[in-house]
Design a protein around this motif. Sequence first.
Motif, PDB file in Angstrom:
ATOM      1  N   GLU A 168      -0.551   3.843   0.158  1.00  0.00           N
ATOM      2  CA  GLU A 168       0.004   2.643   0.860  1.00  0.00           C
ATOM      3  C   GLU A 168      -0.516   1.314   0.303  1.00  0.00           C
ATOM      4  O   GLU A 168       0.180   0.639   0.255  1.00  0.00           O
ATOM      5  N   ARG A 169      -1.679   1.365   0.044  1.00  0.00           N
ATOM      6  CA  ARG A 169      -2.247  -0.075  -0.331  1.00  0.00           C
ATOM      7  C   ARG A 169      -1.940  -0.421  -1.704  1.00  0.00           C
ATOM      8  O   ARG A 169      -1.465  -1.578  -1.968  1.00  0.00           O
ATOM      9  N   THR A 170      -1.807   0.648  -2.671  1.00  0.00           N
ATOM     10  CA  THR A 170      -1.613   0.317  -4.152  1.00  0.00           C
ATOM     11  C   THR A 170      -0.037   0.416  -4.407  1.00  0.00           C
ATOM     12  O   THR A 170       0.184   0.220  -5.618  1.00  0.00           O
ATOM     13  N   GLN A 219      -9.377   4.104  -2.892  1.00  0.00           N
ATOM     14  CA  GLN A 219     -10.704   3.916  -1.967  1.00  0.00           C
ATOM     15  C   GLN A 219     -10.725   4.977  -0.899  1.00  0.00           C
ATOM     16  O   GLN A 219      -9.729   5.306  -0.367  1.00  0.00           O
ATOM     17  N   THR A 220     -12.001   5.269  -0.417  1.00  0.00           N
ATOM     18  CA  THR A 220     -11.899   5.994   0.767  1.00  0.00           C
ATOM     19  C   THR A 220     -11.500   5.067   2.011  1.00  0.00           C
ATOM     20  O   THR A 220     -11.589   4.000   1.975  1.00  0.00           O
ATOM     21  N   VAL A 264       0.759  10.427   6.298  1.00  0.00           N
ATOM     22  CA  VAL A 264       0.404  11.885   6.127  1.00  0.00           C
ATOM     23  C   VAL A 264      -0.954  11.795   6.257  1.00  0.00           C
ATOM     24  O   VAL A 264      -1.491  13.087   6.764  1.00  0.00           O
ATOM     25  N   GLY A 265      -1.873  11.016   5.594  1.00  0.00           N
ATOM     26  CA  GLY A 265      -3.337  11.143   5.791  1.00  0.00           C
ATOM     27  C   GLY A 265      -4.190  10.244   5.456  1.00  0.00           C
ATOM     28  O   GLY A 265      -3.574   9.080   4.814  1.00  0.00           O
ATOM     29  N   GLU A 266      -5.345  10.216   5.414  1.00  0.00           N
ATOM     30  CA  GLU A 266      -6.132   8.974   4.890  1.00  0.00           C
ATOM     31  C   GLU A 266      -7.166   9.837   3.784  1.00  0.00           C
ATOM     32  O   GLU A 266      -7.492  10.815   4.041  1.00  0.00           O
ATOM     33  N   VAL A 267      -7.499   8.927   2.774  1.00  0.00           N
ATOM     34  CA  VAL A 267      -8.614   9.363   1.552  1.00  0.00           C
ATOM     35  C   VAL A 267      -9.970   9.373   2.460  1.00  0.00           C
ATOM     36  O   VAL A 267     -10.217   8.469   2.856  1.00  0.00           O
ATOM     37  N   VAL A 268     -10.625  10.542   2.434  1.00  0.00           N
ATOM     38  CA  VAL A 268     -11.890  10.612   2.901  1.00  0.00           C
ATOM     39  C   VAL A 268     -13.005  10.792   1.733  1.00  0.00           C
ATOM     40  O   VAL A 268     -14.178  10.888   1.971  1.00  0.00           O
ATOM     41  N   GLY A 284     -12.920  12.685 -10.230  1.00  0.00           N
ATOM     42  CA  GLY A 284     -11.541  13.273 -10.493  1.00  0.00           C
ATOM     43  C   GLY A 284     -10.697  13.805  -9.310  1.00  0.00           C
ATOM     44  O   GLY A 284      -9.634  14.238  -9.606  1.00  0.00           O
ATOM     45  N   THR A 285     -11.454  14.085  -8.075  1.00  0.00           N
ATOM     46  CA  THR A 285     -10.842  14.766  -7.091  1.00  0.00           C
ATOM     47  C   THR A 285     -10.680  13.766  -5.974  1.00  0.00           C
ATOM     48  O   THR A 285     -11.973  13.197  -5.676  1.00  0.00           O
ATOM     49  N   VAL A 286      -9.581  13.670  -5.348  1.00  0.00           N
ATOM     50  CA  VAL A 286      -9.479  12.803  -4.172  1.00  0.00           C
ATOM     51  C   VAL A 286      -8.883  13.665  -2.903  1.00  0.00           C
ATOM     52  O   VAL A 286      -7.865  14.385  -3.069  1.00  0.00           O
ATOM     53  N   ARG A 287      -9.655  13.538  -2.046  1.00  0.00           N
ATOM     54  CA  ARG A 287      -9.533  14.549  -0.906  1.00  0.00           C
ATOM     55  C   ARG A 287      -8.950  13.764   0.309  1.00  0.00           C
ATOM     56  O   ARG A 287      -9.283  12.511   0.565  1.00  0.00           O
TER      57      ARG A 287
END
Lengths: 190, 298
Positions: B195-197, B223-224, B243-247, B252-255
């Motif tokens: 959403e931010r970028t 970013q988290t 949908v969700g937020e980055v935690v 290399g992996t974004v959860r």
Amino acid sequence: MRADGTLAILDRWGRAALPGTVLLFFVLLTLAPLRAPYLSDTLPLLPVLVVFQFSLATPERLPGPLLLALGILLDLLLGGPGAPVGVSALGFVLVRAAVMANRRYLVGVPFLFQWAGFCILSWGFVALVWAFTTLWTWAPIDPVPAILQYVVVVVIYPLIAPLLARVRARDPLNVPELSRGSARPGETTS
Amino acid sequence: MAIRDDFEVVASQVRTVVQRFALGLLVIVTFGVMLVGKADTVLVEHARVLALDMVSPVLEAIARPVAYANRAIADLREFASLREENARLREENARLLAWQTAARRLENENEGLRSLARFREGPEASFITARLVGDSVSAYMRGALLNVGRRVGVAPGQAVVTGEGLAGRIAEVGENSSRVLFVTDVNSRLPVLVERTRERAILAGDNSPRLRLALLQSIAGVQTGDRIVTSGHGGSFPVGIPVGEVVETSEGTVRVRPFTDFSRLEFVRVVDYGVTGLVGTGGGTPAPSAPPAGVRVR
């Protein structure tokens, strides 16, 4: 020979239909939205427990074709896209066959032996389903959830099995041929 | 007598052979079923839908008391923390009121700007509210069964949302039932935006509670705490459903943690966007509706 009153007929029918009905119930329960953590994850394995337990007590009331049909139903209801249909049926049939072939070690023995037997057979079932699903979808599937499922169902086996084990031949003269000679009635549980 | 005994011996032998053969036969049948299922996916799909339609009334009957019991337990739990809950809600209410003011102002402003720019909005979405009648959760699948189907307009590919955000999409549709595939399922691939970028990415499930953000152009920008929303690419989903937020962002992996709490879903809404896009079976994407007469679109 046999009493042919309405009650007797009902009784006979009820006894004949009970294992299949219980298995169908557990197949449907697989989909029930229970919100209990861990428990709802293990539900898909409970039908295996039922198959195992009834194959011990009254295999003739849980014939292979019925297992085939219910296993396919389970796969249809549970399966996601791409999952093989019929693998649970294969597992059920094999579990029944394995129990039948090893009645000597499983019927009329202490409960712990039955539990150990269930551990081995359900492990086989889990491995079979996992292997087939992996092969069929041709994707590396994380085995950890399946193993977790297995552990939970093995742990809750002592809670459910004694209940199911109450379904068995009642009268010594009623003992079906299959279990005659290998076990005395009343020895299906500990 | 002797003949009879012989006959019985032979009969029992035959029975044994048949029994032995029966196992092989059953195994062969199961393999046959599996092969047919692999070869003819349409047939299996029909069978699945049929089975779903058959059991969904039963499941609904089971689901109601279960939901009632669950709610009773949740109520009891909430009684214990009523005071804190109240304080928290009051605080949240105040914050939301401030947001509401801001949203109203922005909406007005947006409307004004839209009419200035003659912006044409996407198709209107309508909602179908559904009850979850069954879990479809196993070691290999994350999904659920809904008590709505084709009869009320549910179609494959439609988005399923909750109050918190996106839950999944419709995978199979019966006459009065349907199966939703959660975003956490291993088969779920979702076009999203950070959403931010405003960066595009694909959000993939792997049957674990955390989602994986894949096909990012640059991971460095994430970013988290970044919110992930649907991008609407592919045409079947509305734009901007959270949908969700980055935690977690590590080598290399974004959860991503989904907003929806899958363990306590009871009611969901199926979003009928009027477009069944690439994932649908409804004969491809229909042409976008023509602008109303008299409005010139530049």
